[in-house]
Design a protein around this motif. Structure first.
Motif, PDB file in Angstrom:
ATOM      1  N   MET A  89       9.819   3.563   6.401  1.00 28.88           N
ATOM      2  CA  MET A  89      10.023   2.806   5.150  1.00 28.88           C
ATOM      3  C   MET A  89       9.565   3.659   3.964  1.00 28.88           C
ATOM      4  N   THR A  90      10.384   3.677   2.922  1.00 25.93           N
ATOM      5  CA  THR A  90      10.043   4.486   1.750  1.00 25.93           C
ATOM      6  C   THR A  90       8.937   3.813   0.945  1.00 25.93           C
ATOM      7  N   ARG A  91       7.930   4.611   0.547  1.00 30.49           N
ATOM      8  CA  ARG A  91       6.897   4.083  -0.346  1.00 30.49           C
ATOM      9  C   ARG A  91       7.363   4.341  -1.775  1.00 30.49           C
ATOM     10  N   LEU A  92       7.366   3.293  -2.573  1.00 35.46           N
ATOM     11  CA  LEU A  92       7.801   3.450  -3.960  1.00 35.46           C
ATOM     12  C   LEU A  92       6.831   4.355  -4.707  1.00 35.46           C
ATOM     13  N   PRO A 148      -2.880  -6.673  -5.979  1.00 34.88           N
ATOM     14  CA  PRO A 148      -2.807  -5.264  -5.596  1.00 34.88           C
ATOM     15  C   PRO A 148      -3.590  -5.035  -4.292  1.00 34.88           C
ATOM     16  N   LEU A 149      -3.053  -4.202  -3.419  1.00 33.80           N
ATOM     17  CA  LEU A 149      -3.753  -3.877  -2.164  1.00 33.80           C
ATOM     18  C   LEU A 149      -4.093  -2.388  -2.145  1.00 33.80           C
ATOM     19  N   GLY A 154      -3.045   3.320  -0.961  1.00 35.99           N
ATOM     20  CA  GLY A 154      -3.658   2.761  -2.168  1.00 35.99           C
ATOM     21  C   GLY A 154      -2.678   2.099  -3.119  1.00 35.99           C
ATOM     22  N   VAL A 155      -3.227   1.733  -4.275  1.00 36.89           N
ATOM     23  CA  VAL A 155      -2.452   1.018  -5.295  1.00 36.89           C
ATOM     24  C   VAL A 155      -1.422   1.968  -5.924  1.00 36.89           C
ATOM     25  N   ILE A 156      -0.218   1.470  -6.151  1.00 36.49           N
ATOM     26  CA  ILE A 156       0.797   2.213  -6.908  1.00 36.49           C
ATOM     27  C   ILE A 156       0.718   1.707  -8.343  1.00 36.49           C
ATOM     28  N   PHE A 202       2.862  -1.217  -9.911  1.00 31.93           N
ATOM     29  CA  PHE A 202       3.643  -1.951  -8.899  1.00 31.93           C
ATOM     30  C   PHE A 202       3.457  -3.472  -9.057  1.00 31.93           C
ATOM     31  N   ALA A 258       1.675  -6.309  -1.236  1.00 30.13           N
ATOM     32  CA  ALA A 258       2.341  -5.276  -0.429  1.00 30.13           C
ATOM     33  C   ALA A 258       1.346  -4.224   0.017  1.00 30.13           C
ATOM     34  N   ASP A 259       1.403  -3.883   1.317  1.00 27.53           N
ATOM     35  CA  ASP A 259       0.714  -2.666   1.772  1.00 27.53           C
ATOM     36  C   ASP A 259       1.791  -1.601   1.988  1.00 27.53           C
ATOM     37  N   ASP A 260       1.486  -0.551   2.724  1.00 28.13           N
ATOM     38  CA  ASP A 260       2.471   0.525   2.873  1.00 28.13           C
ATOM     39  C   ASP A 260       3.598   0.163   3.846  1.00 28.13           C
ATOM     40  N   PHE A 280       5.753  -5.949   2.552  1.00 28.92           N
ATOM     41  CA  PHE A 280       5.669  -6.541   1.223  1.00 28.92           C
ATOM     42  C   PHE A 280       6.045  -8.009   1.405  1.00 28.92           C
ATOM     43  N   ASN A 283       9.994  -8.542   2.233  1.00 31.06           N
ATOM     44  CA  ASN A 283      10.844  -7.830   1.286  1.00 31.06           C
ATOM     45  C   ASN A 283      12.077  -7.187   1.918  1.00 31.06           C
ATOM     46  N   LEU A 288      13.436  -2.611  -6.989  1.00 31.28           N
ATOM     47  CA  LEU A 288      12.590  -3.766  -6.674  1.00 31.28           C
ATOM     48  C   LEU A 288      13.200  -5.111  -7.063  1.00 31.28           C
TER      49      LEU A 288
HETATM   50  O1  2YJ Z   1      -0.573  -2.987  -4.180  1.00 27.56           O
HETATM   51  C1  2YJ Z   1      -0.121  -1.854  -4.359  1.00 27.56           C
HETATM   52  O2  2YJ Z   1      -0.012  -1.334  -5.491  1.00 27.56           O
HETATM   53  C2  2YJ Z   1       0.329  -1.057  -3.138  1.00 27.56           C
HETATM   54  N1  2YJ Z   1      -0.425  -1.407  -1.992  1.00 27.56           N
HETATM   55  C3  2YJ Z   1       1.809  -1.281  -3.041  1.00 27.56           C
HETATM   56  C4  2YJ Z   1       2.483  -0.674  -1.834  1.00 27.56           C
HETATM   57  C5  2YJ Z   1       3.974  -0.831  -1.979  1.00 27.56           C
HETATM   58  N2  2YJ Z   1       4.635  -0.811  -0.725  1.00 27.56           N
HETATM   59  C6  2YJ Z   1       5.720  -0.075  -0.533  1.00 27.56           C
HETATM   60  O3  2YJ Z   1       6.187   0.712  -1.326  1.00 27.56           O
HETATM   61  C7  2YJ Z   1       6.331  -0.355   0.778  1.00 27.56           C
HETATM   62  N3  2YJ Z   1       6.908   0.793   1.358  1.00 27.56           N
HETATM   63  C8  2YJ Z   1       7.318  -1.530   0.642  1.00 27.56           C
HETATM   64  C9  2YJ Z   1       8.298  -1.412  -0.526  1.00 27.56           C
HETATM   65  C10 2YJ Z   1       9.469  -2.293  -0.388  1.00 27.56           C
HETATM   66  C11 2YJ Z   1      10.524  -2.036  -1.464  1.00 27.56           C
HETATM   67  N4  2YJ Z   1      11.850  -2.311  -0.973  1.00 27.56           N
END
Ligand code: 2YJ
Length: 272
Positions: A1-4, A57-58, A63-65, A68, A108-110, A113, A126, A260
């Motif tokens: 799965m791609t992480r944004l 946020p998780l 970690g946090v994006i 996001f 959402a975690d990695d 979502f 998601n 998203l």
């Molecule tokens: O809370 C946060 O900022 C982070 N834990 C967000 C992590 C976001 N997760 C992802 O990017 C996953 N790969 C799922 C993304 C789904 C988008 N179609």
């Protein structure tokens, strides 16, 4: 799965009105209408008007994006519902959300979502929601899909869900995934619902043959400019986009692609 990445999402909040106009031009629906349509719910929801959503946020995993949670909250606000980002992340954020009267939680975690409604216990994921929303988007762009051949690239959670809802719209669905075992498993799963799926052997040939494409894979430059016709429609939930840059201008008005927005909107309507 791609992480944004931050770059993928930094423009979302500021461009939601333009996003709606573009979506309207392509599908005849704004984001709220497309999400309601995809889950088969009424767009007018007077009982849900006052529901409050907390986005938490998780910090686990990578970690946090940055931006996001704020982007998710802005999409939910744009749909017409109250939403805020908790000050605290993780378990503290969940407690903060509940204490402050949240009805719905997004986090959402990695890997996952999720959205959940604390009253109804409805839960949305998601990947599945995104596939459902893009299938609905393609169906709207094409004014129906009954009897139409659609090629789905990638049979992860998004592609699997898209293929399912495309089949439910009456499309003849072909799938391509480098993991042939995953494709074969999906064929068996779909047969239980009475849906048949065709597994594509030659991707290049399939891309030349199909006018309707769902790009739900993370690979780049899979769809080349010479695969495009003047009536090609592409629904592309996959990040990054699988279409080569040279083909972008030619197809921009017939391409559905966002990082998203559609996924979050469908998650929201799924848990209402
Ligand atoms: O809370 C946060 O900022 C982070 N834990 C967000 C992590 C976001 N997760 C992802 O990017 C996953 N790969 C799922 C993304 C789904 C988008 N179609």
């Amino acid at each position: 799965m791609t992480r944004l990445k931050e770059d993928d999402i930094e423009q979302i909040s500021a461009t939601l009105s333009d996003y709606d106009q573009e979506l309207l031009a392509k599908t005849g629906c704004r984001l709220r209408e497309l999400a309601a349509y995809s889950v088969g719910k009424d767009i007018n929801r007077p009982d849900d008007e006052f529901l409050q959503t907390a986005v938490i946020p998780l910090t686990c995993g990578q970690g946090v994006i940055g931006g996001f949670a704020e982007s998710v909250a802005s999409i939910i606000n744009h749909l017409g519902f109250g939403a805020w980002v908790t000050d605290l992340p993780d378990a503290g954020g969940v407690a903060e959300a509940v204490k402050n009267g949240a009805d719905i939680l997004f986090m959402a975690d990695d890997q996952r979502f999720m959205a959940m409604n604390l009253h109804t216990r409805a839960v949305s994921e998601n990947g599945a929601a995104t596939g459902k929303g893009y299938a609905a988007g393609l169906e709207r762009m094409n004014n129906g899909l009954k009897g139409n051949e659609v090629l789905v690239l990638g049979v992860g959670p998004v592609g699997t869900s898209a293929a399912f809802f495309l089949a439910r719209y009456g499309a003849k669905v072909s799938i391509f995934d480098p993991d042939l075992r995953a494709s074969r498993t999906l064929v068996k799963e779909f047969a239980k619902f009475g849906y048949s799926l065709n597994i594509v052997g030659d991707l290049n040939l399939a891309l030349r043959h199909h006018r309707l494409i769902v790009d739900a894979c993370p690979a780049q430059n899979v769809i080349r400019q010479d695969h495009l016709r003047e009536d090609t429609l592409i629904a592309a939930p996959g990040i990054p986009l699988g279409l080569e840059a040279a083909g972008l201008e030619q197809i921009s008005s017939r391409l559905l692609h966002d990082p998203l927005q559609i996924g979050v909107a469908v998650m929201m309507f799924e848990v209402l």
